[in-house]
Write a protein that holds these residues in place. Sequence first.
Motif, PDB file in Angstrom:
ATOM      1  N   ALA A 232       0.771  -1.242   0.000  1.00 53.58           N
ATOM      2  CA  ALA A 232       0.000   0.000   0.000  1.00 53.58           C
ATOM      3  C   ALA A 232       0.803   1.293   0.000  1.00 53.58           C
ATOM      4  O   ALA A 232       0.418   2.229  -0.698  1.00 53.58           O
ATOM      5  N   PRO A 233       1.900   1.432   0.758  1.00 50.72           N
ATOM      6  CA  PRO A 233       2.584   2.727   0.724  1.00 50.72           C
ATOM      7  C   PRO A 233       2.946   3.169  -0.695  1.00 50.72           C
ATOM      8  O   PRO A 233       2.762   4.338  -1.057  1.00 50.72           O
ATOM      9  N   HIS A 234       3.423   2.253  -1.516  1.00 45.85           N
ATOM     10  CA  HIS A 234       3.724   2.583  -2.907  1.00 45.85           C
ATOM     11  C   HIS A 234       2.453   2.994  -3.652  1.00 45.85           C
ATOM     12  O   HIS A 234       2.453   3.965  -4.419  1.00 45.85           O
ATOM     13  N   LEU A 235       1.366   2.266  -3.442  1.00 42.53           N
ATOM     14  CA  LEU A 235       0.105   2.569  -4.123  1.00 42.53           C
ATOM     15  C   LEU A 235      -0.467   3.911  -3.668  1.00 42.53           C
ATOM     16  O   LEU A 235      -0.995   4.673  -4.482  1.00 42.53           O
ATOM     17  N   ILE A 236      -0.352   4.191  -2.388  1.00 42.04           N
ATOM     18  CA  ILE A 236      -0.836   5.466  -1.854  1.00 42.04           C
ATOM     19  C   ILE A 236      -0.087   6.618  -2.513  1.00 42.04           C
ATOM     20  O   ILE A 236      -0.683   7.642  -2.864  1.00 42.04           O
TER      21      ILE A 236
ATOM     22  N   MET B 139     -13.272  14.235  -2.417  1.00 42.46           N
ATOM     23  CA  MET B 139     -12.381  13.108  -2.730  1.00 42.46           C
ATOM     24  C   MET B 139     -12.622  12.673  -4.170  1.00 42.46           C
ATOM     25  O   MET B 139     -13.732  12.277  -4.537  1.00 42.46           O
ATOM     26  N   PRO B 140     -11.577  12.731  -4.972  1.00 42.68           N
ATOM     27  CA  PRO B 140     -11.744  12.402  -6.393  1.00 42.68           C
ATOM     28  C   PRO B 140     -11.684  10.900  -6.653  1.00 42.68           C
ATOM     29  O   PRO B 140     -11.112  10.136  -5.868  1.00 42.68           O
ATOM     30  N   ASP B 141     -12.247  10.511  -7.764  1.00 42.70           N
ATOM     31  CA  ASP B 141     -12.093   9.142  -8.266  1.00 42.70           C
ATOM     32  C   ASP B 141     -10.791   9.156  -9.062  1.00 42.70           C
ATOM     33  O   ASP B 141     -10.689   9.817 -10.089  1.00 42.70           O
ATOM     34  N   VAL B 142      -9.782   8.427  -8.574  1.00 43.75           N
ATOM     35  CA  VAL B 142      -8.473   8.438  -9.231  1.00 43.75           C
ATOM     36  C   VAL B 142      -8.179   7.136  -9.953  1.00 43.75           C
ATOM     37  O   VAL B 142      -7.037   6.882 -10.343  1.00 43.75           O
ATOM     38  N   GLY B 143      -9.191   6.293 -10.125  1.00 44.39           N
ATOM     39  CA  GLY B 143      -9.010   5.067 -10.897  1.00 44.39           C
ATOM     40  C   GLY B 143      -8.365   3.921 -10.140  1.00 44.39           C
ATOM     41  O   GLY B 143      -7.680   3.095 -10.740  1.00 44.39           O
ATOM     42  N   VAL B 144      -8.588   3.836  -8.843  1.00 44.92           N
ATOM     43  CA  VAL B 144      -8.016   2.752  -8.046  1.00 44.92           C
ATOM     44  C   VAL B 144      -8.633   1.422  -8.484  1.00 44.92           C
ATOM     45  O   VAL B 144      -9.845   1.286  -8.549  1.00 44.92           O
ATOM     46  N   THR B 145      -7.791   0.451  -8.785  1.00 45.94           N
ATOM     47  CA  THR B 145      -8.272  -0.870  -9.191  1.00 45.94           C
ATOM     48  C   THR B 145      -8.804  -1.624  -7.972  1.00 45.94           C
ATOM     49  O   THR B 145      -8.539  -1.245  -6.823  1.00 45.94           O
ATOM     50  N   GLU B 146      -9.508  -2.722  -8.218  1.00 38.64           N
ATOM     51  CA  GLU B 146     -10.051  -3.496  -7.105  1.00 38.64           C
ATOM     52  C   GLU B 146      -8.948  -4.006  -6.183  1.00 38.64           C
ATOM     53  O   GLU B 146      -9.023  -3.853  -4.970  1.00 38.64           O
ATOM     54  N   GLN B 147      -7.901  -4.620  -6.751  1.00 35.34           N
ATOM     55  CA  GLN B 147      -6.837  -5.150  -5.899  1.00 35.34           C
ATOM     56  C   GLN B 147      -6.078  -4.044  -5.185  1.00 35.34           C
ATOM     57  O   GLN B 147      -5.752  -4.176  -4.011  1.00 35.34           O
ATOM     58  N   ASP B 148      -5.815  -2.946  -5.883  1.00 38.99           N
ATOM     59  CA  ASP B 148      -5.137  -1.832  -5.220  1.00 38.99           C
ATOM     60  C   ASP B 148      -5.993  -1.284  -4.079  1.00 38.99           C
ATOM     61  O   ASP B 148      -5.478  -0.936  -3.017  1.00 38.99           O
ATOM     62  N   GLY B 149      -7.303  -1.229  -4.273  1.00 34.16           N
ATOM     63  CA  GLY B 149      -8.207  -0.785  -3.215  1.00 34.16           C
ATOM     64  C   GLY B 149      -8.157  -1.709  -2.012  1.00 34.16           C
ATOM     65  O   GLY B 149      -8.192  -1.259  -0.861  1.00 34.16           O
ATOM     66  N   ARG B 150      -8.060  -3.006  -2.272  1.00 41.15           N
ATOM     67  CA  ARG B 150      -7.941  -3.979  -1.177  1.00 41.15           C
ATOM     68  C   ARG B 150      -6.626  -3.774  -0.415  1.00 41.15           C
ATOM     69  O   ARG B 150      -6.596  -3.811   0.818  1.00 41.15           O
ATOM     70  N   ASP B 151      -5.546  -3.562  -1.165  1.00 40.29           N
ATOM     71  CA  ASP B 151      -4.239  -3.361  -0.538  1.00 40.29           C
ATOM     72  C   ASP B 151      -4.219  -2.085   0.294  1.00 40.29           C
ATOM     73  O   ASP B 151      -3.719  -2.076   1.431  1.00 40.29           O
ATOM     74  N   ILE B 152      -4.759  -1.010  -0.242  1.00 41.54           N
ATOM     75  CA  ILE B 152      -4.803   0.263   0.483  1.00 41.54           C
ATOM     76  C   ILE B 152      -5.675   0.122   1.724  1.00 41.54           C
ATOM     77  O   ILE B 152      -5.301   0.570   2.819  1.00 41.54           O
ATOM     78  N   ALA B 153      -6.833  -0.505   1.593  1.00 45.56           N
ATOM     79  CA  ALA B 153      -7.711  -0.709   2.750  1.00 45.56           C
ATOM     80  C   ALA B 153      -7.007  -1.552   3.812  1.00 45.56           C
ATOM     81  O   ALA B 153      -7.104  -1.247   5.020  1.00 45.56           O
ATOM     82  N   ALA B 154      -6.291  -2.583   3.392  1.00 42.74           N
ATOM     83  CA  ALA B 154      -5.560  -3.418   4.347  1.00 42.74           C
ATOM     84  C   ALA B 154      -4.561  -2.574   5.127  1.00 42.74           C
ATOM     85  O   ALA B 154      -4.467  -2.687   6.363  1.00 42.74           O
ATOM     86  N   TYR B 155      -3.841  -1.721   4.446  1.00 43.85           N
ATOM     87  CA  TYR B 155      -2.880  -0.852   5.128  1.00 43.85           C
ATOM     88  C   TYR B 155      -3.589   0.089   6.104  1.00 43.85           C
ATOM     89  O   TYR B 155      -3.175   0.246   7.256  1.00 43.85           O
ATOM     90  N   LEU B 156      -4.677   0.693   5.643  1.00 42.90           N
ATOM     91  CA  LEU B 156      -5.393   1.631   6.506  1.00 42.90           C
ATOM     92  C   LEU B 156      -5.921   0.945   7.753  1.00 42.90           C
ATOM     93  O   LEU B 156      -5.965   1.564   8.828  1.00 42.90           O
ATOM     94  N   TYR B 157      -6.291  -0.333   7.649  1.00 44.80           N
ATOM     95  CA  TYR B 157      -6.768  -1.052   8.824  1.00 44.80           C
ATOM     96  C   TYR B 157      -5.644  -1.414   9.795  1.00 44.80           C
ATOM     97  O   TYR B 157      -5.920  -1.909  10.883  1.00 44.80           O
ATOM     98  N   THR B 158      -4.412  -1.131   9.436  1.00 46.75           N
ATOM     99  CA  THR B 158      -3.321  -1.301  10.408  1.00 46.75           C
ATOM    100  C   THR B 158      -3.090  -0.026  11.200  1.00 46.75           C
ATOM    101  O   THR B 158      -2.325  -0.043  12.170  1.00 46.75           O
ATOM    102  N   LEU B 159      -3.749   1.064  10.818  1.00 44.83           N
ATOM    103  CA  LEU B 159      -3.546   2.360  11.463  1.00 44.83           C
ATOM    104  C   LEU B 159      -4.570   2.559  12.569  1.00 44.83           C
ATOM    105  O   LEU B 159      -5.761   2.632  12.305  1.00 44.83           O
ATOM    106  N   ARG B 160      -4.093   2.649  13.778  1.00 47.41           N
ATOM    107  CA  ARG B 160      -4.989   2.816  14.926  1.00 47.41           C
ATOM    108  C   ARG B 160      -4.671   4.092  15.628  1.00 47.41           C
ATOM    109  O   ARG B 160      -4.613   4.343  16.693  1.00 47.41           O
TER     110      ARG B 160
END
Length: 123
Positions: free
Chosen positions: A37-41, A102-123
Amino acid sequence: MERRAVWMLGLALLLGACRGDVEETARALTGGEPQRAPHLIQKYGCGTCHNIPGVDGARGQVGPPLDTIASRSYLAGQLPNTPENLMRWIRDPQDVEAGTAMPDVGVTEQDGRDIAAYLYTLR
């Protein structure tokens, strides 16, 4: 149903913290890989608007800081914080709330999953 999903997310995150395996819990919730995710973000420019810990240059002040997003009850002020809703918001925010900044920047399904996974590590 939404209330149950939020409760289940909270329980999963709590159990993940107890085991010390937050990333594994995030993977199970989203089907994503937080390490990618950091790279994708950076690729999608999320840090232009958001302050995101662990992502070089992600110091934006337009959107909310994402440092504790995994602990929040709601996303975008209206969506229960569930993996499905987070991935939907990341991929197609205009469909969730037409006219949002928040714009639609064309995030793919897998990239969205990866980004969401990273965000769920942030508490």
